[in-house]
Design an enzyme around this catalytic site. Structure first.
Site, PDB file in Angstrom:
ATOM      1  N   ARG A  63      11.710  20.499 -24.594  1.00  0.00           N
ATOM      2  CA  ARG A  63      12.912  19.797 -24.137  1.00  0.00           C
ATOM      3  C   ARG A  63      13.155  20.131 -22.669  1.00  0.00           C
ATOM      4  NH1 ARG A  63      15.475  22.745 -28.496  1.00  0.00           N
ATOM      5  NH2 ARG A  63      15.182  21.634 -30.475  1.00  0.00           N
ATOM      6  N   GLU A  68       1.596  10.468 -29.910  1.00  0.00           N
ATOM      7  CA  GLU A  68       2.302   9.819 -31.017  1.00  0.00           C
ATOM      8  C   GLU A  68       2.568   8.356 -30.697  1.00  0.00           C
ATOM      9  OE1 GLU A  68       5.678  12.394 -31.141  1.00  0.00           O
ATOM     10  OE2 GLU A  68       6.804  11.244 -29.671  1.00  0.00           O
ATOM     11  N   HIS A  86       5.434  16.364 -24.718  1.00  0.00           N
ATOM     12  CA  HIS A  86       4.489  17.146 -25.510  1.00  0.00           C
ATOM     13  C   HIS A  86       3.314  17.527 -24.616  1.00  0.00           C
ATOM     14  CE1 HIS A  86       6.923  15.734 -28.755  1.00  0.00           C
ATOM     15  NE2 HIS A  86       6.526  14.490 -28.614  1.00  0.00           N
ATOM     16  N   GLN A 122      12.177  14.851 -23.362  1.00  0.00           N
ATOM     17  CA  GLN A 122      11.199  15.861 -23.749  1.00  0.00           C
ATOM     18  C   GLN A 122       9.794  15.409 -23.389  1.00  0.00           C
ATOM     19  OE1 GLN A 122      10.578  14.886 -28.409  1.00  0.00           O
ATOM     20  NE2 GLN A 122      12.710  15.353 -27.849  1.00  0.00           N
ATOM     21  N   HIS A 175       9.786  11.437 -22.427  1.00  0.00           N
ATOM     22  CA  HIS A 175      10.341  10.403 -23.290  1.00  0.00           C
ATOM     23  C   HIS A 175      11.574  10.896 -24.027  1.00  0.00           C
ATOM     24  CE1 HIS A 175       7.649  12.772 -25.923  1.00  0.00           C
ATOM     25  NE2 HIS A 175       8.527  12.506 -26.877  1.00  0.00           N
TER      26      HIS A 175
END
Length: 314
Positions: free
Chosen positions: A196, A118, A102, A100, A176
């Protein structure tokens, strides 16, 4: 309302197709039922779909909105964020998560999502557990597109052998996946946008294939991001210091910040006592800005006890 003690929230558990029961077996968590595979515990969260609430019924959002200076300090009064800026979780990956990405801030609005940077702290790694992050050296966008067609995306993504105590930084745009056999503490921007791109050809808990977001993923992936490594711990314990969060891993007796400063403590191993409150592995607690120095003293149970200190940069 006085804030002369640690503030703790009730974890919000989320079932996931890749989840398990290790928050119960490794951390002693009281999971909501005896059989569901729980993949996430949202431990500090200011989102309307899953608001963190204290035992007294006070939400994190109320604290951020109505008690900003007392709980979070004068320095965060200038924050324009309508919600507490971070989301903190524990993840139990008993199967591989989807590969996936972000969206970066430059693309998030166009894609109708929220950017999310993150970091992961690995609290437990089974032997042979893996993390997928970034691209293998030389892999191109065309290689990635071919791998998508062939169902071999994992072959072009960089693989890291995961070990307990490792930390990995995942900026927006880094492709990642968390591999099976990992219990992870995740500190992130307050966002729930995930695209995803590949889900190992499996089905969800409802028996249907989970939705993929290939177009959005291809617009978000940084195709110049090759072979990232784990974070090196600095001499003061710092793991990650970015514009969204500062995270340290600490041990030994010391003060949790100074009066006027707010931070979050997350125990990753053993037990600690802070101001008369005992916290064990898996526990998160918010240290309010008004807490006096004597109540900020962290007393570890033994040399194996470690915790994360998490701050919102100012």
């Amino acid at each position: 309302m006085k804030f002369n003690h640690l503030i703790r929230f009730t974890p919000i558990y989320q079932s996931r197709v890749w989840g398990g029961r290790r928050m119960e077996t490794l951390l002693g968590a009281a999971l909501p039922d005896a059989t569901t595979p729980f993949g996430e515990a949202w431990t500090v969260c200011d989102r309307p779909e899953a608001p963190s609430v204290t035992a007294d019924g006070v939400t994190l959002h109320e604290l951020w909105t109505n008690h900003r200076e007392a709980v979070f300090g004068k320095t965060l009064l200038k924050s324009t964020s309508p919600t507490f800026p971070l989301l903190m979780k524990i993840l139990d990956a008993c199967d591989d998560l989807s590969i996936q990405v972000h969206p970066p801030a430059s693309m998030a609005e166009e894609l109708k999502g929220e950017p999310k940077t993150e970091m992961w702290y690995i609290a437990h790694a089974d032997p042979g557990a893996k993390i997928y992050a970034g691209l293998k050296p030389g892999a191109t966008r065309a290689d990635f597109e071919t791998a998508l067609l062939n169902g071999t995306v994992a072959d072009v993504v960089h693989v890291i052998e995961a070990r307990t105590g490792d930390c990995l930084f995942i900026p927006s745009g880094r492709v990642h996946a968390i591999g099976a056999g990992l219990l992870i503490y995740e500190i992130q921007q307050n966002s729930d946008t995930t695209y995803r791109v590949f889900d190992w050809n499996r089905v969800g808990l409802d028996g249907k294939p989970r939705a993929l977001h290939v177009q959005e993923s291809m617009q978000s992936i940084d195709f110049t991001d090759f072979e990232p490594g784990v974070q090196q711990v600095q001499s003061n314990g710092t793991l990650v210091n970015c514009e969204y969060f500062n995270v340290k891993v600490l041990s030994g007796s010391k003060l949790a910040g100074i009066p006027g400063e707010s931070l979050t403590i997350a125990v990753v191993s053993g037990k600690i006592t802070v101001g008369g409150t005992t916290l064990k592995a898996g526990d998160f607690a918010l240290v309010p800005a008004t807490l006096a120095s004597p109540s900020r003293l962290v007393k570890p149970a033994d040399a194996e006890s470690q915790w994360l200190e998490i701050r919102v940069p100012v």
